[in-house]
Design an enzyme around this catalytic site. Structure first.
Site, short mmCIF file in Angstrom:
data_model
loop_
_atom_site.label_atom_id
_atom_site.label_comp_id
_atom_site.label_asym_id
_atom_site.label_seq_id
_atom_site.Cartn_x
_atom_site.Cartn_y
_atom_site.Cartn_z
N ASN A 194 0.88 -1.18 0.00
CA ASN A 194 0.00 0.00 0.00
C ASN A 194 0.91 1.22 0.00
O ASN A 194 1.51 1.54 1.01
CB ASN A 194 -0.89 -0.04 1.26
CG ASN A 194 -1.70 1.23 1.43
OD1 ASN A 194 -1.75 2.08 0.53
ND2 ASN A 194 -2.35 1.36 2.57
N LYS A 234 0.16 4.26 -0.21
CA LYS A 234 -0.44 5.45 0.42
C LYS A 234 -0.18 6.68 -0.46
O LYS A 234 -0.19 6.56 -1.68
CB LYS A 234 0.10 5.62 1.85
CG LYS A 234 -0.08 4.33 2.66
CD LYS A 234 0.17 4.50 4.13
CE LYS A 234 -0.09 3.17 4.83
NZ LYS A 234 0.07 3.25 6.28
N HIS A 243 -9.41 0.96 5.05
CA HIS A 243 -8.13 1.20 5.74
C HIS A 243 -8.37 2.18 6.90
O HIS A 243 -9.18 3.09 6.79
CB HIS A 243 -7.12 1.78 4.76
CG HIS A 243 -5.73 1.78 5.31
ND1 HIS A 243 -5.30 2.74 6.20
CD2 HIS A 243 -4.69 0.93 5.14
CE1 HIS A 243 -4.05 2.46 6.54
NE2 HIS A 243 -3.66 1.36 5.92
N GLU A 259 -6.77 4.61 7.88
CA GLU A 259 -6.56 6.03 7.54
C GLU A 259 -7.78 6.61 6.82
O GLU A 259 -8.10 7.78 7.02
CB GLU A 259 -5.27 6.18 6.70
CG GLU A 259 -4.04 5.99 7.59
CD GLU A 259 -2.81 5.43 6.89
OE1 GLU A 259 -2.75 5.44 5.64
OE2 GLU A 259 -1.90 4.96 7.60
N GLU A 317 -5.06 -5.01 10.62
CA GLU A 317 -4.05 -3.97 10.84
C GLU A 317 -4.37 -3.22 12.13
O GLU A 317 -5.17 -2.27 12.12
CB GLU A 317 -4.07 -2.96 9.69
CG GLU A 317 -3.72 -3.54 8.35
CD GLU A 317 -3.18 -2.47 7.39
OE1 GLU A 317 -2.06 -2.64 6.93
OE2 GLU A 317 -3.87 -1.47 7.16
N GLY A 373 2.74 2.28 10.85
CA GLY A 373 3.70 3.37 10.70
C GLY A 373 4.41 3.75 11.99
O GLY A 373 5.05 4.80 12.07
N SER A 382 3.67 -2.05 10.42
CA SER A 382 5.12 -2.10 10.66
C SER A 382 5.74 -3.44 10.27
O SER A 382 6.64 -3.93 10.96
CB SER A 382 5.45 -1.74 12.12
OG SER A 382 5.07 -0.40 12.40
P1 13P Z 1 3.24 0.40 7.65
O1 13P Z 1 3.73 -0.89 7.05
O2 13P Z 1 3.99 1.60 7.15
O3 13P Z 1 3.16 0.33 9.14
O4 13P Z 1 1.74 0.59 7.12
C1 13P Z 1 0.85 -0.44 7.25
C2 13P Z 1 -0.37 -0.12 6.48
O5 13P Z 1 -1.14 0.75 6.85
C3 13P Z 1 -0.63 -0.87 5.24
O6 13P Z 1 -1.92 -0.64 4.77
#
Ligand code: 13P
Length: 256
Positions: free
Chosen positions: A9, A11, A94, A96, A166, A172, A213
């Site tokens: 992803n 982002k 997601h 976010e 997740e 992150g 992560s």
């Molecule tokens: P990270 O791997 O940067 O922690 O992000 C995970 C994520 O949100 C994947 O959709």
């Protein structure tokens, strides 16, 4: 036997030209790992360029979200009818988008059904906050998100559904769940809810990823867990070497 699936992803990272160059570099390096499904999810803007760059490979392209309507007066949105010309997968729900873009369990469900109706494969993301985790509410909360997302989805369509667990506190932050914790939630809560809704056979066939992560140095811990079928990766999917290593580890740990 569930085929492992590793999805990057991206982002809101990489311009169109950066995305295209990245895809061109990634493709030959990922080519040997045919036993693992490999997916990249660029920004909407870069989907076309990445899809062209990956044409003729078996690396799939996904979108990071979508609206549930086919078309309409929804400024800034992209529809499943538009996406299906270019992508195979779409990430839905997601954390976010739930946090910043007003995504709710209800819109997640509408989008999941719309994606499936258009032949897109949804990667449905679920996960609890740190507070919920500390209060011991993870299993109930995540189970509820799964139930809500799948409301009205047929057992037959479940073949095309991927779920990503997740935990929000692990995204992150560099602080991942342990392999064992993630395996417990994925098996004991997510797969258990699917079994309750659709029966064991369907539940055993659905692929469930861990995300949050994930890095080359913790990937083996997750991939060695029986209930974890792959990873949804943010940061580490933005570097060719890291992404290749993740896929390599998945192939090794899952015996593919
Ligand atoms: P990270 O791997 O940067 O922690 O992000 C995970 C994520 O949100 C994947 O959709």
């Amino acid at each position: 036997m569930r085929i492992p699936i590793i999805a990057g992803n991206w982002k809101m990272y990489k311009t169109v030209s950066e995305s295209e160059a990245f895809a061109r570099e990634l493709a030959p390096r990922l080519a040997p790992f045919t036993g693992v499904e490999r997916v990249v999810c660029p920004t909407f803007l870069a989907i076309d360029a990445v899809a062209r760059a990956l044409r003729g490979t078996d690396i799939a392209v996904g979108a990071q979200g979508m609206h549930w309507e086919d078309q309409g007066a929804f400024t800034s949105q992209v529809s499943p009818a538009m996406l299906k010309e270019l992508v195979t997968y779409v990430i839905i729900g997601h954390s976010e988008t739930r946090q910043y873009l007003g995504e709710t369990d209800e819109t997640v469900n509408k989008k999941v059904k719309a994606a499936l109706a258009h032949g897109l494969k949804p990667i449905i993301a679920v996960g609890e906050s740190l507070e919920q985790n500390e209060r011991g509410e993870t299993a109930a909360f995540v189970g509820g998100q799964v139930r809500a997302a799948l409301e009205g989805v047929s057992a037959d369509d479940m073949r095309h559904v991927v779920i990503a667990y997740e935990p929000i506190w692990a995204i992150g932050t560099g602080r991942s769940a342990s392999g064992q914790q993630a395996n417990e939630i994925i098996g004991g809560s997510i797969r258990a809810v699917i079994a309750e809704l659709y029966g064991d056979e369907v539940a055993q066939a659905v692929r469930i990823q861990y995300g949050g992560s994930v890095k080359p140095d913790n990937m083996a811990e997750f991939m060695s867990q029986p209930n974890i079928d792959g990873a949804l990766v943010g940061g580490a999917s933005l570097k060719v070497d890291d992404f290749v290593q993740l896929v390599e580890i998945a192939a090794r740990e899952k015996g593919r």
